[in-house]
Motif scaffolding. Structure first.
Motif, mmCIF file in Angstrom:
data_model
loop_
_atom_site.group_PDB
_atom_site.id
_atom_site.type_symbol
_atom_site.label_atom_id
_atom_site.label_comp_id
_atom_site.label_asym_id
_atom_site.label_seq_id
_atom_site.Cartn_x
_atom_site.Cartn_y
_atom_site.Cartn_z
ATOM 1 N N GLY A 64 -1.089 34.830 7.547
ATOM 2 C CA GLY A 64 -1.690 36.188 7.535
ATOM 3 C C GLY A 64 -0.927 37.139 7.388
ATOM 4 N N GLY A 65 -1.556 38.380 7.098
ATOM 5 C CA GLY A 65 -0.881 39.535 6.825
ATOM 6 C C GLY A 65 -0.045 39.710 5.385
ATOM 7 N N LEU A 66 -0.937 39.421 4.547
ATOM 8 C CA LEU A 66 -0.342 39.155 3.011
ATOM 9 C C LEU A 66 -0.138 40.839 2.536
ATOM 10 N N TYR A 67 -1.003 41.628 3.221
ATOM 11 C CA TYR A 67 -0.804 43.210 2.538
ATOM 12 C C TYR A 67 0.446 43.652 3.144
ATOM 13 N N ARG A 68 1.234 43.067 4.100
ATOM 14 C CA ARG A 68 2.128 43.560 4.469
ATOM 15 C C ARG A 68 3.818 43.365 3.308
ATOM 16 N N ARG A 69 3.251 42.098 2.830
ATOM 17 C CA ARG A 69 4.128 41.698 1.608
ATOM 18 C C ARG A 69 4.010 42.584 0.634
ATOM 19 N N GLU A 70 2.761 43.131 0.294
ATOM 20 C CA GLU A 70 2.705 44.277 -0.709
ATOM 21 C C GLU A 70 3.586 45.257 -0.586
ATOM 22 N N VAL A 71 3.751 45.815 0.837
ATOM 23 C CA VAL A 71 4.316 46.809 0.899
ATOM 24 C C VAL A 71 5.997 46.497 0.902
ATOM 25 N N LEU A 76 11.248 46.894 -1.868
ATOM 26 C CA LEU A 76 12.287 45.940 -2.615
ATOM 27 C C LEU A 76 12.564 46.724 -3.878
ATOM 28 N N SER A 77 11.392 46.962 -4.705
ATOM 29 C CA SER A 77 11.682 47.619 -6.108
ATOM 30 C C SER A 77 12.636 48.936 -5.885
ATOM 31 N N GLU A 78 12.148 49.693 -4.781
ATOM 32 C CA GLU A 78 12.753 50.879 -4.588
ATOM 33 C C GLU A 78 14.100 50.660 -4.005
ATOM 34 N N ALA A 79 14.393 49.635 -3.259
ATOM 35 C CA ALA A 79 15.921 49.597 -2.832
ATOM 36 C C ALA A 79 16.762 48.990 -4.166
ATOM 37 N N LEU A 80 16.223 48.459 -5.051
ATOM 38 C CA LEU A 80 16.870 47.892 -6.349
ATOM 39 C C LEU A 80 17.027 49.094 -7.332
ATOM 40 N N GLY A 81 16.284 50.086 -7.129
ATOM 41 C CA GLY A 81 16.114 51.274 -8.094
ATOM 42 C C GLY A 81 15.339 50.873 -9.298
ATOM 43 N N TRP A 82 14.618 49.908 -9.479
ATOM 44 C CA TRP A 82 13.847 49.559 -10.612
ATOM 45 C C TRP A 82 12.501 50.179 -11.042
ATOM 46 N N GLY A 83 11.853 50.713 -9.848
ATOM 47 C CA GLY A 83 10.520 51.252 -9.870
ATOM 48 C C GLY A 83 9.326 50.692 -10.932
ATOM 49 N N LEU A 201 12.468 47.526 4.300
ATOM 50 C CA LEU A 201 12.057 46.519 3.750
ATOM 51 C C LEU A 201 11.888 45.223 4.768
ATOM 52 N N SER A 202 12.748 44.953 5.598
ATOM 53 C CA SER A 202 13.168 43.985 6.414
ATOM 54 C C SER A 202 12.047 43.965 7.777
ATOM 55 N N ARG A 203 11.448 45.152 7.887
ATOM 56 C CA ARG A 203 10.459 45.196 9.032
ATOM 57 C C ARG A 203 9.061 44.749 8.588
ATOM 58 N N TRP A 204 9.100 44.152 7.291
ATOM 59 C CA TRP A 204 7.901 43.698 6.922
ATOM 60 C C TRP A 204 7.856 42.030 6.906
ATOM 61 N N LEU A 205 8.661 41.625 7.155
ATOM 62 C CA LEU A 205 9.156 40.047 6.904
ATOM 63 C C LEU A 205 9.671 39.459 8.259
ATOM 64 N N THR A 206 9.677 38.209 8.410
ATOM 65 C CA THR A 206 10.178 37.544 9.514
ATOM 66 C C THR A 206 11.762 37.576 9.199
#
Length: 241
Positions: A64-71, A76-83, A201-206
């Motif tokens: 559960g907590g799929l909404y955290r993966r949206e964040v 990730l998009s921002e860390a890569l600079g891809w927007g 980014l890592s704060r939202w994942l295991t």
């Protein structure tokens, strides 16, 4: 990035993070409860897609907590600079409880990956989304999850089924298989692989998901080629659009 490019994103994040939320209605055809909401803050208004945790359907292979993966996908998009992922935040207090809020993309909803692939001005953006999905391990890239706005910017949405530690890539974007990944994208991936997964980014994942993400970054940077679908997996989502 120039200040005039950063400011709209900062304004959108502020509205998403602090704006008063009012539910307009539920999005049809969503497997989980997703809502269009209006936002208002200091006279500024906007719209967002709200995905509350309490509206999620239990899955056997994702916690559960799929909404955290949206964040996490936005981070990730921002860390890569891809927007390529619209601004997304987590709101602990919202009308239906904790969930993600993502800026609503005012797109031409008759367009999607299969129609956009025929339009040369956005094909490079589709390649970027394909590489993003490799890194994020996207298990559900449907054609309708690629949106183009009035400025011809292509956005990727619906990233709740990403970042699993096991290989789960399911996507409609296999048209670039065998091509070299554009060098600027490889450079961005290699940079992030060297720097490591940032905390926002890592704060939202295991821990195991973060480790798997780092391995994928290194692998994609080393491989440098769009892969073919693996014959022993189910490489396409359903429905396709």
């Amino acid at each position: 990035m120039p200040e005039d490019e950063r400011q709209p994103a900062a304004d959108a994040l502020d509205l998403l993070s602090r704006g008063e939320v009012e539910v307009e209605g539920r999005l049809p055809w969503s497997s989980n409860a997703s809502f269009v909401v209006s936002l208002c803050l200091d006279g500024v208004s906007g719209r967002a897609v709200y995905k509350p945790g309490r509206g999620e359907r239990a899955l056997w292979d994702f916690p559960g907590g799929l909404y955290r993966r949206e964040v996490a996908a936005y981070a990730l998009s921002e860390a890569l600079g891809w927007g390529i992922v619209p601004e997304t935040v987590l709101r602990w207090e919202a009308p239906l409880g904790e969930g993600s809020l993502q800026r609503f993309v005012d797109a031409d909803f008759s367009e999607h990956y299969f129609t956009l692939l025929e339009q040369p001005d956005v094909v490079d953006a589709l390649r970027t989304i394909a590489v993003f999905d490799l890194i994020a391990n996207n298990a559900d890239r449907k054609s309708g999850h690629c949106l183009v706005d009035a400025d011809r910017h292509v956005w990727g949405i619906d990233h709740g089924l990403c970042f699993h530690e096991d290989p789960k890539l399911r996507t409609v974007i296999w048209d670039f298989a065998g091509e070299s990944i554009p060098e600027p994208l490889v450079a961005d991936i290699a940079r992030l692989a060297t720097a490591g997964v940032p905390e926002d980014l890592s704060r939202w994942l295991t821990t195991s998901e973060v480790d798997a993400l780092h391995r994928r970054l290194a692998a994609v940077a080393h491989m440098g080629v769009f892969p073919d679908p693996h014959p022993d997996t189910r490489p396409y989502p359903w429905p396709l659009v």
